[in-house]
Motif scaffolding. Structure first.
Motif, PDB file in Angstrom:
ATOM      1  N   ASN A  90      34.376 -56.497 -32.951  1.00  9.24           N
ATOM      2  CA  ASN A  90      34.224 -57.306 -31.737  1.00  9.24           C
ATOM      3  C   ASN A  90      35.443 -58.178 -31.435  1.00  9.24           C
ATOM      4  O   ASN A  90      35.500 -58.828 -30.414  1.00  9.24           O
ATOM      5  CB  ASN A  90      32.957 -58.157 -31.803  1.00  9.24           C
ATOM      6  CG  ASN A  90      32.975 -59.100 -32.987  1.00  9.24           C
ATOM      7  OD1 ASN A  90      33.777 -58.940 -33.906  1.00  9.24           O
ATOM      8  ND2 ASN A  90      32.118 -60.082 -32.978  1.00  9.24           N
ATOM      9  N   LYS A  91      36.408 -58.163 -32.347  1.00  9.13           N
ATOM     10  CA  LYS A  91      37.596 -58.970 -32.062  1.00  9.13           C
ATOM     11  C   LYS A  91      38.674 -58.129 -31.383  1.00  9.13           C
ATOM     12  O   LYS A  91      38.822 -56.957 -31.686  1.00  9.13           O
ATOM     13  CB  LYS A  91      38.166 -59.530 -33.358  1.00  9.13           C
ATOM     14  CG  LYS A  91      37.193 -60.421 -34.059  1.00  9.13           C
ATOM     15  CD  LYS A  91      37.881 -61.456 -34.883  1.00  9.13           C
ATOM     16  CE  LYS A  91      36.838 -62.276 -35.594  1.00  9.13           C
ATOM     17  NZ  LYS A  91      37.383 -63.413 -36.309  1.00  9.13           N
ATOM     18  N   PRO A  92      39.416 -58.776 -30.504  1.00 12.25           N
ATOM     19  CA  PRO A  92      40.531 -58.051 -29.907  1.00 12.25           C
ATOM     20  C   PRO A  92      41.601 -57.778 -30.955  1.00 12.25           C
ATOM     21  O   PRO A  92      41.749 -58.544 -31.897  1.00 12.25           O
ATOM     22  CB  PRO A  92      41.062 -59.005 -28.842  1.00 12.25           C
ATOM     23  CG  PRO A  92      40.536 -60.347 -29.214  1.00 12.25           C
ATOM     24  CD  PRO A  92      39.291 -60.124 -29.994  1.00 12.25           C
ATOM     25  N   VAL A  93      42.291 -56.688 -30.806  1.00  7.12           N
ATOM     26  CA  VAL A  93      43.293 -56.309 -31.785  1.00  7.12           C
ATOM     27  C   VAL A  93      44.650 -56.184 -31.115  1.00  7.12           C
ATOM     28  O   VAL A  93      44.771 -55.638 -30.018  1.00  7.12           O
ATOM     29  CB  VAL A  93      42.918 -54.958 -32.418  1.00  7.12           C
ATOM     30  CG1 VAL A  93      44.128 -54.111 -32.708  1.00  7.12           C
ATOM     31  CG2 VAL A  93      42.165 -55.178 -33.698  1.00  7.12           C
ATOM     32  N   SER A  94      45.638 -56.732 -31.770  1.00  9.18           N
ATOM     33  CA  SER A  94      46.995 -56.538 -31.279  1.00  9.18           C
ATOM     34  C   SER A  94      47.676 -55.563 -32.228  1.00  9.18           C
ATOM     35  O   SER A  94      47.864 -55.861 -33.394  1.00  9.18           O
ATOM     36  CB  SER A  94      47.719 -57.881 -31.241  1.00  9.18           C
ATOM     37  OG  SER A  94      49.095 -57.667 -31.079  1.00  9.18           O
ATOM     38  N   PHE A  95      47.974 -54.400 -31.703  1.00  9.69           N
ATOM     39  CA  PHE A  95      48.534 -53.354 -32.555  1.00  9.69           C
ATOM     40  C   PHE A  95      50.043 -53.529 -32.616  1.00  9.69           C
ATOM     41  O   PHE A  95      50.731 -53.529 -31.616  1.00  9.69           O
ATOM     42  CB  PHE A  95      48.181 -51.992 -31.965  1.00  9.69           C
ATOM     43  CG  PHE A  95      48.337 -50.857 -32.934  1.00  9.69           C
ATOM     44  CD1 PHE A  95      47.303 -50.529 -33.792  1.00  9.69           C
ATOM     45  CD2 PHE A  95      49.508 -50.115 -32.980  1.00  9.69           C
ATOM     46  CE1 PHE A  95      47.434 -49.471 -34.681  1.00  9.69           C
ATOM     47  CE2 PHE A  95      49.636 -49.060 -33.867  1.00  9.69           C
ATOM     48  CZ  PHE A  95      48.595 -48.738 -34.715  1.00  9.69           C
ATOM     49  N   ASN A  96      50.507 -53.707 -33.833  1.00  8.63           N
ATOM     50  CA  ASN A  96      51.915 -54.016 -34.020  1.00  8.63           C
ATOM     51  C   ASN A  96      52.481 -53.015 -35.017  1.00  8.63           C
ATOM     52  O   ASN A  96      52.111 -52.992 -36.178  1.00  8.63           O
ATOM     53  CB  ASN A  96      51.987 -55.448 -34.561  1.00  8.63           C
ATOM     54  CG  ASN A  96      53.403 -55.904 -34.776  1.00  8.63           C
ATOM     55  OD1 ASN A  96      54.247 -55.131 -35.217  1.00  8.63           O
ATOM     56  ND2 ASN A  96      53.660 -57.141 -34.468  1.00  8.63           N
ATOM     57  N   ILE A  97      53.380 -52.175 -34.534  1.00 12.09           N
ATOM     58  CA  ILE A  97      53.889 -51.081 -35.358  1.00 12.09           C
ATOM     59  C   ILE A  97      54.485 -51.593 -36.667  1.00 12.09           C
ATOM     60  O   ILE A  97      54.253 -51.033 -37.734  1.00 12.09           O
ATOM     61  CB  ILE A  97      54.966 -50.272 -34.604  1.00 12.09           C
ATOM     62  CG1 ILE A  97      54.348 -49.569 -33.416  1.00 12.09           C
ATOM     63  CG2 ILE A  97      55.651 -49.272 -35.532  1.00 12.09           C
ATOM     64  CD1 ILE A  97      53.758 -48.232 -33.725  1.00 12.09           C
ATOM     65  N   SER A  98      55.221 -52.686 -36.604  1.00 14.68           N
ATOM     66  CA  SER A  98      55.886 -53.122 -37.831  1.00 14.68           C
ATOM     67  C   SER A  98      54.854 -53.589 -38.850  1.00 14.68           C
ATOM     68  O   SER A  98      55.066 -53.481 -40.049  1.00 14.68           O
ATOM     69  CB  SER A  98      56.912 -54.212 -37.535  1.00 14.68           C
ATOM     70  OG  SER A  98      56.257 -55.411 -37.212  1.00 14.68           O
ATOM     71  N   ARG A  99      53.738 -54.098 -38.386  1.00 15.45           N
ATOM     72  CA  ARG A  99      52.703 -54.504 -39.330  1.00 15.45           C
ATOM     73  C   ARG A  99      51.996 -53.271 -39.915  1.00 15.45           C
ATOM     74  O   ARG A  99      51.675 -53.229 -41.099  1.00 15.45           O
ATOM     75  CB  ARG A  99      51.691 -55.428 -38.669  1.00 15.45           C
ATOM     76  CG  ARG A  99      51.045 -56.353 -39.683  1.00 15.45           C
ATOM     77  CD  ARG A  99      50.088 -57.333 -39.028  1.00 15.45           C
ATOM     78  NE  ARG A  99      50.714 -58.021 -37.912  1.00 15.45           N
ATOM     79  CZ  ARG A  99      50.210 -58.048 -36.701  1.00 15.45           C
ATOM     80  NH1 ARG A  99      49.074 -57.447 -36.432  1.00 15.45           N
ATOM     81  NH2 ARG A  99      50.830 -58.667 -35.733  1.00 15.45           N
ATOM     82  N   VAL A 100      51.758 -52.298 -39.061  1.00 11.32           N
ATOM     83  CA  VAL A 100      51.090 -51.087 -39.545  1.00 11.32           C
ATOM     84  C   VAL A 100      51.958 -50.367 -40.573  1.00 11.32           C
ATOM     85  O   VAL A 100      51.461 -49.741 -41.504  1.00 11.32           O
ATOM     86  CB  VAL A 100      50.779 -50.141 -38.365  1.00 11.32           C
ATOM     87  CG1 VAL A 100      50.167 -48.845 -38.853  1.00 11.32           C
ATOM     88  CG2 VAL A 100      49.840 -50.803 -37.391  1.00 11.32           C
ATOM     89  N   THR A 101      53.246 -50.479 -40.416  1.00  9.08           N
ATOM     90  CA  THR A 101      54.118 -49.769 -41.341  1.00  9.08           C
ATOM     91  C   THR A 101      54.567 -50.651 -42.501  1.00  9.08           C
ATOM     92  O   THR A 101      55.459 -50.304 -43.246  1.00  9.08           O
ATOM     93  CB  THR A 101      55.364 -49.237 -40.606  1.00  9.08           C
ATOM     94  OG1 THR A 101      55.958 -50.321 -39.890  1.00  9.08           O
ATOM     95  CG2 THR A 101      54.998 -48.141 -39.648  1.00  9.08           C
ATOM     96  N   ASN A 102      53.944 -51.807 -42.643  1.00  6.93           N
ATOM     97  CA  ASN A 102      54.196 -52.630 -43.815  1.00  6.93           C
ATOM     98  C   ASN A 102      53.172 -52.233 -44.879  1.00  6.93           C
ATOM     99  O   ASN A 102      51.990 -52.508 -44.746  1.00  6.93           O
ATOM    100  CB  ASN A 102      54.033 -54.099 -43.423  1.00  6.93           C
ATOM    101  CG  ASN A 102      54.261 -55.004 -44.605  1.00  6.93           C
ATOM    102  OD1 ASN A 102      54.319 -54.541 -45.749  1.00  6.93           O
ATOM    103  ND2 ASN A 102      54.393 -56.279 -44.363  1.00  6.93           N
ATOM    104  N   PHE A 103      53.654 -51.603 -45.924  1.00  3.79           N
ATOM    105  CA  PHE A 103      52.701 -51.038 -46.885  1.00  3.79           C
ATOM    106  C   PHE A 103      52.495 -51.928 -48.095  1.00  3.79           C
ATOM    107  O   PHE A 103      52.186 -51.468 -49.177  1.00  3.79           O
ATOM    108  CB  PHE A 103      53.157 -49.650 -47.337  1.00  3.79           C
ATOM    109  CG  PHE A 103      53.320 -48.720 -46.178  1.00  3.79           C
ATOM    110  CD1 PHE A 103      52.463 -48.800 -45.099  1.00  3.79           C
ATOM    111  CD2 PHE A 103      54.322 -47.777 -46.152  1.00  3.79           C
ATOM    112  CE1 PHE A 103      52.601 -47.960 -44.013  1.00  3.79           C
ATOM    113  CE2 PHE A 103      54.477 -46.927 -45.071  1.00  3.79           C
ATOM    114  CZ  PHE A 103      53.614 -47.018 -43.996  1.00  3.79           C
TER     115      PHE A 103
END
Length: 618
Positions: free
Chosen positions: A481-494
């Motif tokens: 139910n929360k809005p999401v801000s999709f941030n490529i650099s965060r997604v690719t931080n492993f």
RNA sequence: GGACCCGUAGCUCAGCCAGGAUAGAGCGCUGGCCUUCGGAGCCAGUGGUCCCGGGUUCGAAUCCCGGCGGGUCCGCCA
């Protein structure tokens, strides 16, 4: 077997007689204390007024209990817990089945077949697929469906554009859904500009705003034109020749709804091109569907007409702005609203039944579809994974079902709503061709993964699985139910908070076990080695059945993510401090091997229900 | 204007539905750890008016009421 549940029962049983409170009331109030005051805890005020008592108990799974202020804190007997847990340990540990399986339809994604899947759909995909997996693992009969929205104005608009271009075939070097998306957006924007210009000619009202809006549209149109000038110019030219494009589109909708064979063949061909593109994108994420339901089939089968007939007979029928509609507001009392999940004070707009030209509307077709989903799978429950923007239409749907005499269906129809996805501030619009497609996201994440794997000298064969894990984790770790801000650099931080981190932790555990010679015997385990980190890991493993069950029953996949990350943290801390295979003492080594086996199993099963593959090498 | 969703550390978020003890992670920043099962790791430090104000309660980030800020919806689109 849920050993922790047994421990809680033991605690509740003892306290029940001591406090003279029913056992299951106590059971319901037992919690995990936040600090190291014990393993299980009962806040006394929640069950009794009698705080001033002393407890003195030592049993099987509970080693001791003592009162600390208003709490009764219990310490688990880790040796007994360990023995019970691992004497019956199976590969499917924790995936507890419900006593009474239900038949559940999950409808998700259902993107319009007019442009490629983008990041907004990605959240839908990931949530829908995880819910399906969760429910299946819980023992329910699950049917996953994709609704092909080919009956509305949007597909007609696309076909109109394609018609103007002479029904071209997609070039071989471009993905079909991407190609269709461009044509759709071009057609749409050319028409939007044309309509706005017409309004400007006929009315002075809001002149300045309209000019500004037109300028904005023209700028977008220019961007679109750059994608393919030839197609854009041809389209603009042909549309300009058209006297009344809206009438053309309306005609298209009519002939398709009417089942005109020629139109049918054309529409189906292009719609299926879009679906081909979707499935190509989704297969990389291991997402599949049991059924594809075409809206048009519902229309041709007469099911939509049946709904309309019964709606026309309804006492809620009203004349609304020159067409027929159902008055949903006055025919739902507070009790009905409560039952179908509509707020008391909400003024729910009437449901318009047909367009003036006789063609059908989405929400009405959706009523027929809902009935179809329930009947064709004999479903007890239908879960629609749909964006929060559709909250009101989904309420209209339930309200209408209730009024038309399907209260049970209205009650068992769940709108699983999720918040907006934004991409670093950019707003997406499929209609205007402004979006970042799922394929682009996938490629970006993939290229980062490749670089990292090479840097670390890892294996290349599992790159796709790491990408899948990274994407799924990023979207699932935020509550729906929360809005999401999709941030490529965060997604690719492993690093620690990521899907690949869990896969990495799994690989560590797995590879310890892979190097093992011979089978460890439970009776050789040294129970006094279960201290500190190892004790925490044991208890954490024991919690998995409870975490899994409640995650599935409450439809909260994110609960599993949070839990797995904590378990992985515990495991990694310990891993750095102590050895398993090199441990000299046979008893200690045996104990530790069992714990590693526990961690390995839990991470594998946990990741599996989230659609993430456990890797043995990466 | 009305309805719904969101507001927790500089940033991204758990925890809220089913109230419980000194509010947790990751990123960032500072400093450490590679002779041993995979360093995508580990250890230590840094960082909070849980948006604000009332209320309920033995106890509120959590429940209720009233505000504030942001988002979404209110179409004969889907």
């Amino acid at each position: 077997m849920d050993v922790l549940a047994e421990a809680k029962k033991e605690m509740a049983r003892q306290l029940s007689s001591l406090l003279n409170v029913r056992e299951n009331i106590i059971l319901g109030n037992i919690e995990y204390p936040p600090r190291e005051v014990g393993d299980l805890s009962l806040p006394l005020p929640s069950v009794t007024r009698n705080f001033n008592l002393e407890v003195n108990y030592s049993g099987k799974l509970i080693r001791s209990m003592k009162r600390d202020g208003i709490f009764i804190n219990a310490e688990l007997n880790e040796g007994e817990l360990f023995t019970q847990l691992f004497s019956n340990f199976t590969d499917d540990f924790g995936l507890v089945k419900v006593d009474q399986p239900r038949r559940i339809v999950v409808e998700h994604t259902s993107a319009n077949p007019i442009h490629p899947l983008h990041i907004g759909h990605l959240r839908n995909v990931v949530i829908g697929d995880s819910l399906s997996r969760l429910l299946k693992s819980r023992g329910h009969q699950v049917n996953v469906r994709f609704y092909v929205n080919d009956g509305g104005r949007q597909v007609a608009l696309l076909i109109y554009g394609l018609h103007k271009l002479g029904y071209p075939e997609p070039p071989p070097n471009i993905k079909k859904d991407l190609w269709l998306g461009t044509i759709y957006a071009m057609t749409n924007i050319i028409l939007e500009i044309r309509n706005l210009s017409k309004e400007l000619e006929s009315t002075e009202e809001g002149y300045k705003e309209k000019i500004e809006k037109r300028d904005e549209l023209v700028a977008i149109a220019e961007e679109l034109r750059e994608k393919d000038e030839k197609i854009f110019d041809l389209l603009a030219e042909e549309i300009r020749k058209d006297e009344d494009p809206e009438a053309e589109i309306s005609k298209l909708i009519k002939s398709y709804e009417g089942g005109d064979e020629k139109v049918k063949a054309i529409v189906r061909k292009y719609v299926n091109y879009a679906l081909e593109g979707f499935m190509e994108s989704l297969s990389k994420l291991h997402v599949s569907f049991d059924n594809f339901d075409y809206e048009s089939d519902l229309l041709w089968s007469g099911k939509v007409k049946d709904i309309l007939y019964s709606a026309f007979e309804s006492r809620a029928k009203i004349n609304y702005k020159g067409t027929w509609a159902l008055d949903l507001d006055d025919f739902l009392d507070d009790e009905a609203r409560e039952q179908v999940g509509i707020p008391k004070d909400l003024e729910i707009p009437p449901l318009v039944l047909t367009r003036s030209d006789g063609t059908s509307l989405y929400t009405v077709r959706d009523i027929a579809y809902t009935l179809y989903k329930f009947s064709s799978f004999k479903a007890d429950k239908v879960i629609n994974v749909i964006a929060e923007q559709q909250l009101v239409p989904q309420m209209q749907l339930r309200a209408t079902l209730y009024i038309l005499g399907f209260p049970e269906i209205a009650k068992n129809l769940v709108h699983y709503s999720y918040g907006m996805v934004s991409l670093q501030g950019m707003k997406m619009s499929g209609r205007r061709g402004q979006y970042v497609s799922l394929d682009e996201i996938y490629e970006k994440v993939s290229s980062v993964v490749k670089t990292k794997v090479k840097e670390k000298g890892g294996v290349l064969e599992n790159i796709d699985e790491i990408v899948n894990a990274a994407i799924r984790y990023a979207l699932l770790s935020v509550s729906a139910n929360k809005p999401v801000s999709f941030n490529i650099s965060r997604v690719t931080n492993f690093e620690e908070n990521s899907g690949p981190y869990l896969q990495y932790t799994y690989a560590r555990a797995y590879n310890i076990l892979a190097k093992l010679e011979g089978k460890p015997k439970l009776e050789n385990a040294n129970l006094s080695d279960i201290v500190e980190d190892k004790r925490k890991i044991l208890i954490s493993i024991a919690k998995f059945p409870e975490v899994f069950s409640s995650s599935a029953d409450n439809l909260q996949p994110e609960a599993i993510i949070v839990y797995l990350r904590k378990l992985a943290d515990l495991f990694n801390s310990w891993y750095d401090r102590e050895r398993v295979l090199q441990e000299k003492d046979d008893g200690n080594r045996t104990t530790r091997i069992f714990l590693v086996k526990g961690v390995e199993t839990v991470i594998r099963n946990g990741l599996d229900v989230l659609g993430i593959v456990s890797l043995t090498k990466m």
